[in-house]
Design an enzyme around this catalytic site. Structure first.
Site, short mmCIF file in Angstrom:
data_model
loop_
_atom_site.label_atom_id
_atom_site.label_comp_id
_atom_site.label_asym_id
_atom_site.label_seq_id
_atom_site.Cartn_x
_atom_site.Cartn_y
_atom_site.Cartn_z
N GLU A 147 0.83 -1.20 0.06
CA GLU A 147 0.05 0.16 0.13
C GLU A 147 0.84 1.41 -0.20
OE1 GLU A 147 -2.18 0.69 3.50
OE2 GLU A 147 -1.12 -0.65 4.52
N GLU A 188 4.45 8.61 -4.01
CA GLU A 188 5.05 7.97 -2.72
C GLU A 188 5.98 6.84 -3.06
OE1 GLU A 188 2.63 6.94 0.34
OE2 GLU A 188 1.65 9.04 0.63
#
Length: 828
Positions: A463, A472
C-alpha cells in the site's frame, strides 16, 4: 449535533415611521422579540437614516468652505440616536440565548464615484461604522454592491483601503461581505465575475467574503459549483422566493432546497477566517399574511431544512462532516525517506473500506495461486512496507478461511524502526511468530546477495500509493521487488494504478498558501478545501503496471534494465465557461486484482484515458477512450493533491488549456520530482475581408442597464420571464415535484431585488431616477455589429461566401513550475 450553519433574520422595520417619542432601538428590539427564538443572528444597519442626514449636512458645509479655505473633510462619528444596534443589552435580553448581530454597512455611499472627495467621504463613514461594530463585538459586516460597474476599479480600491485599516486586523478579525445575487439571468457568471474582479483588486484579502441572494429560478450547475468554492459567508433568502404548499405554509423549491444542502455540506469551509455560514431571512413581513403561521413559519421552515440536511449528510456516511474537521493544507508524505508517526499509521488504518477491498483482492489472488501451493513448496507472500501490519492481519484471516496456513510463508518488510517494534509485538501476540520480519529498505533488500540466495515471492502486497498514485515512490520500490525477488508469474497487488489531473478554481487554497508563505511551486495535499473543477473531463496522465517487465522496461543482459520511471504528458482541456485557474488537482485509481478497483476520483467523473497502442486497440472495441469513474464509497484514506500556479490565470468562455505534467526520475541526482506548466488558447473565426477581420469569439462587453423596466408589478414581470423560450428561463410549473409545492406565490423577485431589499436600496431611489427594480444589472445582449465609429462592416453585411479562417490564439502562459525539483522532490 450542530451543523455550524446558523440562521439569521432581518426585522422588517420601517426606519422612517418610528415615533420620535419611542426610541429607535426599542422599536427594533420589540419587533425581534415578537419572533420565535430559533435564530442566531439579527441583521441590522449599523446606523440610521438620521446619520446619513448628519453626514450630508457636514459634506455640504465642507463643499462651501473648501472653496474659500481648504481643510480636510471631518466626518462625525455616529451618536446614540444615529445607531441601530444597541451598545448594551436591552429589554432583559442579557442571557445566553440572545442572538448576535450582523451589521449592514451604509448603502447610500458612492464608493465608485469619480469624485475623490465623495469616495473619501464614503471610506470615512465605513471606518466609523467599523469602529462601532468592533466596540459592540460584531465580527461580520455586509456591504452593498457597486452601482456603476464602469468604475469597478475605484470601488475595489476603496474596499482594499478599508481592509488595510488596523481595525480590521484586530483579533478577532472583522469580515466584510459584499452582497450579490447568486447569478444573473442574462449572464449566469456575471456576478461571479464582478466578485472575482473586486477580490483580485484586494489581493485575495482573507477578511473579504461574499453574501449571495438565493435565485428565483434554477441555478445552472456550473454556476453553483463555482460559488461552492468561494468564501460565501451568508445566504440571503427573500420571502418572495418561497412557495405556499397545500396547507398554506411557506416552502422552497426543490432546487433551492438542494442548493442550501450543498452549501451546508461545504459548511463554511471556504472561508479562511473560520467555517461559519449563516442563512439570513428577510422580507418576511411582506407576505406574512399570505401564509399560515406568519413570519414565524419562515423561520421554522429554514430550521427544519437545516436539521433535515444534517440527517442527510450523516446518513450518507460523510465522516468528514461528522468529525467537523477544519480545512487543512499539508505537504505530501515521504514515507520512503521519512519515518511516519504512530498517529499517521492509526489514521490510515481507520479506513476499513480500503482494507476490505485489499482483502477481496488477496482472497482472489490466493485462490488463483492455491493449486501450486504445497507443504513442501509453500507459497511466499511478501507484504512490502508493512507499517503496523494491517495487511498482514487481513492475509492471516484469508489463510484461515482457505485452510492454507501450512502452505503459505509470510514475510513482512518495514524500514521504520518504530513500526518494526510494533510488528514484533503483533507477531508475538497475534501471529504466533509465523511471520518473518525484515527491517530494511525494500529497494536494498538482498540486492548484493547471489541470485540463488535471494527469496523469490509468489504474491507481493503493498500500500505504497499516495494521493497522486506514484508520489510515494511505489513504482521505484516495487520495481526493486520485481527485479530481485519475483518469478515470471509473480502477482502484485495492486496490479496497476493511474494518475489524473484537472484544472481547478480554489480561492481558499490560494489564500492559505499566501497567508502561510508556503511555496506555490510545490504540490500540496488538501483536506476539506473546496474546489471547482473547471473542465468537463479529467485526464489520465500516466499509468504504472506491475510487473513492469516487457512493458515499461528496456530489456538488457541478466535482466538488468532501465525502467521508464520518468513520465511526461501533454493534456488538452476544453473550458466552456470563463473563470480563473489556481492549479491542477490530482487523483488516482488502482486496479488491485482482477475487477477490484479503488478510486479517489470525484463521483460521475468523465475521464479521458491516456493514448497508447494498447488503449487504442481497446478503444476500437469500445469506440471510446472516454470512461466514467466514481469515488470509492466511504473511502477516506487519501485527500486530493493540488499542483498550484504561482499566479492564477484568468480565461474567457470557450477556452482551451494545454497542460504539461512531468514526473522526472534522476539517477544522477538521486531524487524524483514533478514539473508542470500551462498555456491557454481561444479559437477565433476570422473573415478574410480586406484589412478588417471580424472576430466572433471575443469576450462580451458588460454594462449596467439603464432603461426603465417595461413591465410594472411583480406579477407581470414573473409572467413575462417565465414564458420566455430561453435556456436560462425556466417555467417554474415544471419544477414542482410533488403535491406539497403547489400554489407558489407569484411575488418573485430577482437576485438584485433581494440585494436591494437587504440594503434598502429599492426605497432609496430618488425621484427622477430610473428604477432598475425589474431590470437585470447587466445588459449582455450581443452586439452583432461593430462600432459605427470604426467604419467596419457589420458581420451580417459580409458576403456569405467570404473566406473564413479559424485561428488558435494563445491568451496566456505560465512559468514551468518546480524546475529540477528546486522546491519539492522525493529522495531515492
Amino acid at each position: 449535533m450542530h451543523s455550524n450553519v446558523f440562521v439569521g433574520v432581518k426585522p422588517g422595520f420601517n426606519y422612517k415611521q418610528h415615533s420620535k417619542k419611542q426610541h429607535f432601538l426599542e422599536n427594533v428590539s420589540s419587533h425581534a422579540a415578537g419572533l420565535p427564538s430559533n435564530y442566531d443572528y439579527v441583521l441590522l444597519p449599523i446606523t440610521t437614516p438620521r446619520y446619513k442626514e448628519v453626514v450630508g449636512q457636514v459634506f455640504k458645509e465642507f463643499q462651501k468652505q473648501s472653496k474659500q479655505n481648504w481643510r480636510p473633510l471631518q466626518v462625525p462619528e455616529p451618536q446614540l440616536q444615529d445607531i441601530c444596534i444597541p451598545p448594551f443589552n436591552v429589554n432583559n435580553l442579557d442571557n445566553d440565548d440572545t442572538p448576535s448581530y450582523i451589521g449592514l454597512l451604509s448603502s447610500w455611499l458612492e464608493l465608485e464615484s469619480r469624485d475623490s472627495i465623495v469616495r473619501d467621504l464614503g471610506l470615512k463613514v465605513l471606518l466609523n461604522e467599523c469602529r462601532y461594530a468592533r466596540f459592540v463585538g460584531i465580527n461580520k459586516l455586509i456591504l452593498a454592491p457597486p452601482r456603476d460597474l464602469s468604475n469597478l476599479q475605484l470601488y475595489g480600491q476603496m474596499i482594499y483601503r478599508l481592509l488595510q485599516n488596523p481595525i480590521i486586523f484586530a483579533a478577532p478579525a472583522l469580515t466584510i461581505s459584499i452582497s450579490l445575487p447568486l447569478y444573473e439571468d442574462s449572464d449566469p457568471l456575471a456576478t461571479w465575475e464582478l466578485w472575482n474582479t473586486v477580490r483580485k483588486l484586494c489581493e485575495y484579502h482573507p477578511s473579504l467574503t461574499i453574501s449571495l441572494a438565493l435565485p428565483r429560478t434554477r441555478t445552472p450547475s456550473y454556476v453553483l459549483n463555482r460559488w461552492l468554492a468561494e468564501p460565501v459567508s451568508c445566504l440571503l433568502v427573500s420571502s418572495s422566493i418561497f412557495a405556499s404548499n397545500q396547507y398554506d405554509y411557506p416552502v422552497l423549491h426543490k432546487f433551492n432546497q438542494s442548493l442550501i444542502l450543498k452549501f451546508q455540506k461545504v459548511n463554511g469551509d471556504s472561508q479562511i477566517l473560520g467555517n461559519e455560514l449563516c442563512v439570513i431571512l428577510h422580507g418576511m413581513e411582506k407576505y406574512a399574511n399570505d401564509v399560515k403561521g406568519g413570519e414565524s413559519a419562515y423561520l421554522e421552515y429554514i430550521n427544519y431544512l437545516l436539521k433535515k440536511g444534517d440527517k442527510v449528510l450523516n446518513s450518507n456516511g460523510n465522516r468528514q462532516f461528522l468529525l467537523q474537521e477544519e480545512s487543512r493544507i499539508m505537504p505530501p508524505l515521504k514515507p520512503h525517506s521519512d519515518n511516519l508517526s504512530n498517529s499517521t499509521y492509526l489514521t490510515f488504518e481507520k479506513d476499513l473500506v480500503k482494507y476490505d477491498l485489499y482483502e477481496s483482492a488477496i482472497l482472489e489472488a490466493l485462490q488463483d495461486l492455491a493449486p501450486r501451493a504445497s507443504a513442501k513448496r509453500p507459497l511466499v507472500v511478501l507484504v512490502a512496507g508493512a507499517g503496523r501490519g494491517p495487511l498482514v492481519d487481513r492475509t492471516f484471516k484469508i489463510l484461515s478461511m482457505l485452510f492454507m496456513d501450512s502452505k503459505v510463508s509470510i514475510i513482512a518488510i518495514e524500514k521504520n524502526p518504530q513500526a518494526y517494534l510494533y510488528l514484533q509485538k503483533r507477531n508475538f501476540d497475534y501471529w504466533d511468530n509465523r511471520v518473518k520480519l525484515v527491517k530494511e529498505d525494500m529497494t536494498k533488500w538482498q540486492i548484493n546477495e547471489p541470485s540463488e540466495r535471494r527469496i523469490q515471492v509468489d504474491l507481493c502486497i503493498s500500500e505504497l500509493l499516495g494521493s497522486f498514485g506514484c508520489n510515494e515512490l511505489s513504482p521505484e520500490c516495487l520495481w526493486s521487488i520485481e527485479k530481485y525477488h519475483s518469478h515470471n508469474d509473480t502477482i502484485f497487488i495492486p496490479r496497476s494504478y493511474s494518475s489524473y489531473i484537472a484544472p481547478i478554481s480554489s480561492p481558499l487554497f490560494y489564500q492559505k498558501l499566501l497567508q502561510t508563505n508556503c511555496s506555490l511551486e510545490a504540490p500540496w495535499i488538501v483536506h476539506r478545501v473546496p474546489y471547482c473543477i473547471l473542465s468537463s473531463r479529467v485526464n489520465e496522465v500516466w499509468r504504472f503496471e506491475h510487473p513492469m517487465s516487457g512493458k515499461d522496461v528496456d530489456q538488457e543482459e541478466n535482466y538488468g534494465s532501465t525502467v521508464k520511471f520518468s513520465q511526461s504528458s501533454l493534456n488538452e482541456f476544453k473550458i466552456k465557461h470563463r473563470g480563473e485557474i489556481h492549479g491542477f488537482i490530482g487523483f488516482f485509481s488502482a486496479n488491485l486484482y482482477n475487477n477490484i478497483f479503488l478510486s479517489t476520483l470525484p463521483n460521475d467523473s468523465t475521464v479521458r484515458l491516456k493514448f497508447n497502442e494498447e488503449r487504442l486497440m481497446h478503444a476500437r472495441q469500445d469506440e471510446s477512450l472516454i470512461k466514467k469513474w466514481n469515488h470509492t464509497p466511504n473511502m477516506n484514506s487519501w485527500s486530493p493533491i493540488i499542483f498550484p500556479l504561482k499566479q492564477p490565470m484568468s480565461f474567457v468562455d470557450d477556452s482551451e488549456l494545454s497542460v504539461l505534467m512531468s514526473r522526472i526520475h534522476s539517477d544522477t541526482e538521486q531524487k524524483i520530482w514533478y514539473e508542470w506548466s500551462l498555456e491557454s488558447f481561444i479559437y477565433l473565426m476570422l473573415s478574410n475581408y480586406g484589412s478588417a477581420a471580424t472576430a466572433t469569439s471575443m469576450t462580451i462587453p458588460r454594462s449596467i442597464a439603464t432603461e426603465e423596466s417595461k413591465t410594472s408589478g411583480r406579477n407581470q414581470h414573473y409572467l413575462a420571464t417565465a414564458n420566455q423560450n430561453s435556456d436560462n428561463q425556466i417555467d417554474l410549473d415544471q419544477d414542482i415535484e410533488n403535491e406539497e409545492e403547489q400554489g407558489f406565490l407569484s411575488n418573485l423577485e430577482t437576485g438584485w431585488q433581494s440585494v436591494q431589499d437587504i440594503h434598502g436600496l429599492s426605497e432609496a431611489v430618488r425621484p427622477g431616477r430610473l428604477s432598475s427594480v425589474n431590470k437585470p444589472m447587466f445588459d449582455l445582449k450581443t452586439a452583432r455589429a461593430l462600432d459605427s465609429s470604426n467604419e467596419s462592416p457589420r458581420h451580417e453585411d459580409l458576403e456569405e461566401d467570404a473566406p473564413e479562417i479559424h485561428v488558435r490564439v494563445k491568451t496566456g502562459v505560465s512559468t514551468l513550475h518546480n524546475v529540477c525539483g528546486r522546491v519539492f522532490s522525493l529522495p531515492l
